[in-house]
Design a protein around this motif. Structure first.
Motif, PDB file in Angstrom:
ATOM      1  N   ASN A 196       0.828  -1.211   0.000  1.00 24.99           N
ATOM      2  CA  ASN A 196       0.000   0.000   0.000  1.00 24.99           C
ATOM      3  C   ASN A 196       0.863   1.261   0.000  1.00 24.99           C
ATOM      4  N   ALA A 197       1.961   1.243   0.748  1.00 24.59           N
ATOM      5  CA  ALA A 197       2.848   2.414   0.786  1.00 24.59           C
ATOM      6  C   ALA A 197       3.445   2.660  -0.596  1.00 24.59           C
ATOM      7  N   TYR A 198       3.829   1.581  -1.295  1.00 24.86           N
ATOM      8  CA  TYR A 198       4.355   1.745  -2.655  1.00 24.86           C
ATOM      9  C   TYR A 198       3.290   2.312  -3.589  1.00 24.86           C
ATOM     10  N   ALA A 199       2.059   1.822  -3.470  1.00 28.96           N
ATOM     11  CA  ALA A 199       0.981   2.311  -4.341  1.00 28.96           C
ATOM     12  C   ALA A 199       0.684   3.782  -4.056  1.00 28.96           C
ATOM     13  N   GLU A 200       0.667   4.158  -2.791  1.00 26.76           N
ATOM     14  CA  GLU A 200       0.430   5.568  -2.442  1.00 26.76           C
ATOM     15  C   GLU A 200       1.596   6.436  -2.906  1.00 26.76           C
ATOM     16  N   LEU A 201       2.808   5.925  -2.767  1.00 20.59           N
ATOM     17  CA  LEU A 201       3.986   6.655  -3.239  1.00 20.59           C
ATOM     18  C   LEU A 201       3.915   6.834  -4.754  1.00 20.59           C
ATOM     19  N   ALA A 202       3.431   5.828  -5.449  1.00 20.45           N
ATOM     20  CA  ALA A 202       3.256   5.926  -6.899  1.00 20.45           C
ATOM     21  C   ALA A 202       2.246   7.017  -7.243  1.00 20.45           C
ATOM     22  N   ALA A 203       1.144   7.058  -6.515  1.00 18.62           N
ATOM     23  CA  ALA A 203       0.118   8.086  -6.776  1.00 18.62           C
ATOM     24  C   ALA A 203       0.684   9.483  -6.532  1.00 18.62           C
ATOM     25  N   VAL A 204       1.488   9.627  -5.486  1.00 19.46           N
ATOM     26  CA  VAL A 204       2.102  10.919  -5.190  1.00 19.46           C
ATOM     27  C   VAL A 204       3.082  11.302  -6.296  1.00 19.46           C
ATOM     28  N   GLN A 205       3.873  10.346  -6.738  1.00 16.77           N
ATOM     29  CA  GLN A 205       4.833  10.631  -7.812  1.00 16.77           C
ATOM     30  C   GLN A 205       4.105  11.020  -9.097  1.00 16.77           C
ATOM     31  N   ASN A 206       3.002  10.361  -9.387  1.00 19.41           N
ATOM     32  CA  ASN A 206       2.233  10.692 -10.582  1.00 19.41           C
ATOM     33  C   ASN A 206       1.646  12.102 -10.459  1.00 19.41           C
ATOM     34  N   ALA A 207       1.122  12.415  -9.287  1.00 19.37           N
ATOM     35  CA  ALA A 207       0.561  13.756  -9.063  1.00 19.37           C
ATOM     36  C   ALA A 207       1.642  14.834  -9.157  1.00 19.37           C
ATOM     37  N   ALA A 208       2.872  14.464  -8.825  1.00 19.27           N
ATOM     38  CA  ALA A 208       3.989  15.408  -8.890  1.00 19.27           C
ATOM     39  C   ALA A 208       4.573  15.501 -10.296  1.00 19.27           C
ATOM     40  N   GLY A 209       4.002  14.743 -11.239  1.00 19.73           N
ATOM     41  CA  GLY A 209       4.468  14.810 -12.625  1.00 19.73           C
ATOM     42  C   GLY A 209       5.598  13.852 -12.954  1.00 19.73           C
ATOM     43  N   TYR A 249       6.865   2.323  -9.020  1.00 16.88           N
ATOM     44  CA  TYR A 249       6.320   2.004  -7.702  1.00 16.88           C
ATOM     45  C   TYR A 249       5.056   1.154  -7.792  1.00 16.88           C
ATOM     46  N   TYR A 250       4.213   1.391  -8.790  1.00 15.49           N
ATOM     47  CA  TYR A 250       3.035   0.532  -8.963  1.00 15.49           C
ATOM     48  C   TYR A 250       3.452  -0.909  -9.259  1.00 15.49           C
ATOM     49  N   VAL A 251       4.466  -1.071 -10.085  1.00 20.92           N
ATOM     50  CA  VAL A 251       4.946  -2.421 -10.417  1.00 20.92           C
ATOM     51  C   VAL A 251       5.483  -3.111  -9.165  1.00 20.92           C
ATOM     52  N   ILE A 252       6.236  -2.380  -8.346  1.00 19.17           N
ATOM     53  CA  ILE A 252       6.748  -2.967  -7.101  1.00 19.17           C
ATOM     54  C   ILE A 252       5.588  -3.367  -6.196  1.00 19.17           C
ATOM     55  N   ALA A 253       4.586  -2.499  -6.080  1.00 17.79           N
ATOM     56  CA  ALA A 253       3.424  -2.818  -5.248  1.00 17.79           C
ATOM     57  C   ALA A 253       2.747  -4.102  -5.736  1.00 17.79           C
ATOM     58  N   LEU A 254       2.636  -4.260  -7.062  1.00 18.22           N
ATOM     59  CA  LEU A 254       1.990  -5.454  -7.613  1.00 18.22           C
ATOM     60  C   LEU A 254       2.870  -6.693  -7.489  1.00 18.22           C
ATOM     61  N   GLU A 255       4.171  -6.514  -7.410  1.00 17.32           N
ATOM     62  CA  GLU A 255       5.032  -7.665  -7.154  1.00 17.32           C
ATOM     63  C   GLU A 255       4.811  -8.183  -5.737  1.00 17.32           C
ATOM     64  N   ILE A 256       4.530  -7.271  -4.816  1.00 11.23           N
ATOM     65  CA  ILE A 256       4.270  -7.651  -3.424  1.00 11.23           C
ATOM     66  C   ILE A 256       2.856  -8.203  -3.274  1.00 11.23           C
ATOM     67  N   ASP A 257       1.888  -7.501  -3.859  1.00  9.61           N
ATOM     68  CA  ASP A 257       0.479  -7.911  -3.781  1.00  9.61           C
ATOM     69  C   ASP A 257      -0.124  -7.801  -5.178  1.00  9.61           C
ATOM     70  N   PRO A 258      -0.157  -8.912  -5.921  1.00  9.31           N
ATOM     71  CA  PRO A 258      -0.587  -8.881  -7.327  1.00  9.31           C
ATOM     72  C   PRO A 258      -2.025  -8.445  -7.566  1.00  9.31           C
ATOM     73  N   VAL A 259      -2.839  -8.345  -6.528  1.00 10.24           N
ATOM     74  CA  VAL A 259      -4.233  -7.948  -6.721  1.00 10.24           C
ATOM     75  C   VAL A 259      -4.591  -6.687  -5.927  1.00 10.24           C
ATOM     76  N   LEU A 260      -3.616  -5.885  -5.588  1.00 15.24           N
ATOM     77  CA  LEU A 260      -3.866  -4.651  -4.838  1.00 15.24           C
ATOM     78  C   LEU A 260      -4.649  -3.681  -5.720  1.00 15.24           C
ATOM     79  N   PRO A 261      -5.896  -3.374  -5.358  1.00  9.19           N
ATOM     80  CA  PRO A 261      -6.739  -2.538  -6.219  1.00  9.19           C
ATOM     81  C   PRO A 261      -6.135  -1.176  -6.553  1.00  9.19           C
ATOM     82  N   ALA A 262      -5.536  -0.503  -5.575  1.00  5.10           N
ATOM     83  CA  ALA A 262      -4.963   0.824  -5.830  1.00  5.10           C
ATOM     84  C   ALA A 262      -3.847   0.743  -6.865  1.00  5.10           C
ATOM     85  N   ALA A 263      -3.047  -0.300  -6.810  1.00  3.63           N
ATOM     86  CA  ALA A 263      -1.950  -0.453  -7.769  1.00  3.63           C
ATOM     87  C   ALA A 263      -2.462  -0.863  -9.147  1.00  3.63           C
TER      88      ALA A 263
END
Length: 167
Positions: free
Chosen positions: A78-91, A99-113
């Protein structure tokens, strides 16, 4: 002619490294688990603060807190997915994708990722990859809000004009 090798007795000291490794293998997982529980709690608190900072528009503070959350517990998807969202918002879509890919490597079905990566794929013009992630999201979390977000983003893509048949 057969080669002859001198017979040596196996010294009890020769087995010492092996026995130390076995002892460590049996004892360390318990100690590591205790550290993981503390780290996990710290990571959850930092991620929560990071999400709050992002909601307030303080992207730099959010990034720092979420990075600390990841350092505290590298298995916090979840922290990786949130970090990804922040990075995307920051351009920074490339870093967000990472970061989304890392989040999905940890949890392949994480909805936010899944949803975030699908939206990045849409922005990059890769509708097929986005639809693949959408199918996975539908299968694993049919009631998730991310489904509607991705569906809307896909619907907003302009469909390329179809070539007219030659008469």
């Amino acid at each position: 002619m057969a080669a002859s090798f001198p017979q040596r007795k196996l010294s009890r000291y020769a087995l010492l490294p092996v026995s130390l490794v076995l002892i460590a293998a049996l004892l360390l997982p318990q100690a590591a688990h205790a550290v993981d529980a503390r780290s996990e709690q710290a990571s959850l608190r930092l991620a929560e603060k990071g999400v709050a900072a992002a909601a307030e528009g303080r992207l730099e503070a959010a990034r720092r807190l979420l990075e600390e959350a990841v350092v505290s517990n590298p298995a916090n998807a979840n922290a990786y997915a949130e970090l990804a969202a922040v990075q995307n918002a920051a351009g920074n879509p490339r870093l967000a994708r990472k970061y989304y890919v890392i989040a999905l490597e940890i949890d392949p079905v994480l909805p936010a990722a899944l949803g975030g990566l699908a939206r990045l794929n849409i922005e990059a013009g890769d509708r097929e990859a986005a639809e693949t992630l959408l199918r996975k999201l539908r299968a694993t979390c049919p009631a998730c809000a991310e489904i509607r977000d991705v569906e809307r983003a896909i619907a907003d893509i302009e469909t390329p004009p179809q070539p007219k048949p030659n008469p």
